[in-house]
Write an enzyme that holds these catalytic residues in place. Sequence first.
Site, PDB file in Angstrom:
ATOM      1  N   HIS A  56      20.139 -33.280 -17.074  1.00 46.47           N
ATOM      2  CA  HIS A  56      21.422 -32.965 -16.441  1.00 46.47           C
ATOM      3  C   HIS A  56      21.993 -34.220 -15.812  1.00 46.47           C
ATOM      4  O   HIS A  56      21.331 -35.248 -15.723  1.00 46.47           O
ATOM      5  CB  HIS A  56      21.288 -31.806 -15.450  1.00 46.47           C
ATOM      6  N   HIS A  58      22.961 -35.372 -12.821  1.00 48.33           N
ATOM      7  CA  HIS A  58      22.799 -35.944 -11.476  1.00 48.33           C
ATOM      8  C   HIS A  58      22.213 -37.361 -11.532  1.00 48.33           C
ATOM      9  O   HIS A  58      21.320 -37.647 -12.326  1.00 48.33           O
ATOM     10  CB  HIS A  58      21.917 -35.035 -10.615  1.00 48.33           C
ATOM     11  N   ASP A  60      20.184 -39.044  -9.775  1.00 49.96           N
ATOM     12  CA  ASP A  60      18.748 -39.287  -9.614  1.00 49.96           C
ATOM     13  C   ASP A  60      17.963 -38.912 -10.876  1.00 49.96           C
ATOM     14  O   ASP A  60      16.742 -39.052 -10.925  1.00 49.96           O
ATOM     15  CB  ASP A  60      18.189 -38.564  -8.380  1.00 49.96           C
ATOM     16  N   HIS A  61      18.659 -38.456 -11.916  1.00 43.13           N
ATOM     17  CA  HIS A  61      18.024 -38.167 -13.210  1.00 43.13           C
ATOM     18  C   HIS A  61      18.519 -39.080 -14.334  1.00 43.13           C
ATOM     19  O   HIS A  61      17.825 -39.251 -15.333  1.00 43.13           O
ATOM     20  CB  HIS A  61      18.244 -36.698 -13.593  1.00 43.13           C
ATOM     21  N   HIS A 114      21.677 -24.779 -11.897  1.00 41.20           N
ATOM     22  CA  HIS A 114      21.690 -25.956 -11.005  1.00 41.20           C
ATOM     23  C   HIS A 114      22.927 -26.798 -11.314  1.00 41.20           C
ATOM     24  O   HIS A 114      23.678 -27.168 -10.414  1.00 41.20           O
ATOM     25  CB  HIS A 114      20.403 -26.740 -11.216  1.00 41.20           C
ATOM     26  N   ASP A 131      15.807 -29.923 -12.891  1.00 40.15           N
ATOM     27  CA  ASP A 131      15.940 -29.281 -11.575  1.00 40.15           C
ATOM     28  C   ASP A 131      16.250 -27.789 -11.690  1.00 40.15           C
ATOM     29  O   ASP A 131      16.873 -27.214 -10.794  1.00 40.15           O
ATOM     30  CB  ASP A 131      17.053 -29.964 -10.755  1.00 40.15           C
ATOM     31  N   HIS A 169      11.052 -32.737  -9.433  1.00 41.78           N
ATOM     32  CA  HIS A 169      10.774 -33.136  -8.049  1.00 41.78           C
ATOM     33  C   HIS A 169       9.442 -32.573  -7.551  1.00 41.78           C
ATOM     34  O   HIS A 169       9.006 -31.499  -7.980  1.00 41.78           O
ATOM     35  CB  HIS A 169      11.866 -32.620  -7.089  1.00 41.78           C
TER      36      HIS A 169
HETATM   37 ZN   LIG Z   1      19.827 -32.221  -9.962  1.00 40.88          ZN
END
Ligand SMILES: [Zn+2]
Length: 258
Positions: A56, A58, A60-61, A114, A131, A169
Amino acid sequence: MLDVQPIPAFQDNYIWLIKGTQDPATVAVVDPGDAEPVLARLESDGLRLATILATHHHADHVGGIPALVEATGCDVFGPARERLPMEATRLSAGDVARLPACGLEFEVLDVPGHTAGHIAYYGHGALFCGDTLFSAGCGRLFEGTPEQMLASLDAFASLPDATRVFCGHEYTLANLRFAAEVEAGNADIADYALKAADLRASGRPTLPSTIGLEKRVNPFLRSRHENVKLSAERRAGRSLSNPVAVFAELRSWKDTFR
Ligand SMILES: [Zn+2]
């Protein structure tokens, strides 16, 4: 069994490194939010990065992907319906991510909730779910509805119990505190909390989990269980007539749980 190793990133992200089945030095990584720890691992272990799988949009990915592509020339697979910071082969439900250099293939699942276009990768007895599903928890609903997220989690719950679950995570201990609040009498949650605390105390990941374990401990996969429903109803102060309503109550309860 697929050889998968965690590369910790940021506070609590895991970038998953998957070794090729033909040549273990040829690898894929899932959700590299940061390029630096991936490049360091490639260098220290003499690995060649062939493919990146993104779940996805985001940061941080996906934040590390442009630098990794520039450094290695690797292929990138990502979700069909999300904005990404780089070129990618776009995938959605029913597609297969083929990684010939690694000898790997993964089925793609659409798992909105998400984010609106979140996908997951399933194959070789492993699920890379970003996530969407966490051990003993699930992602926040930033772009999707409770109905969508419950359907996404139901799709995971229908996979074989032995499926190893690689989440984005390390949230397990905090999630288990919430799970114990929802289902005080669930001995599997208490057992798992002890094991997870031991693992974290020695600096090890609690992941991967398995679908079988998640079905026993994860309140978000258990919204049809009577005790979970009763607990959500107590919190809501009213009866909840269907699993989506139970799920929505659990999710909003968890959003403010400390
Ligand atoms: Zn995320």
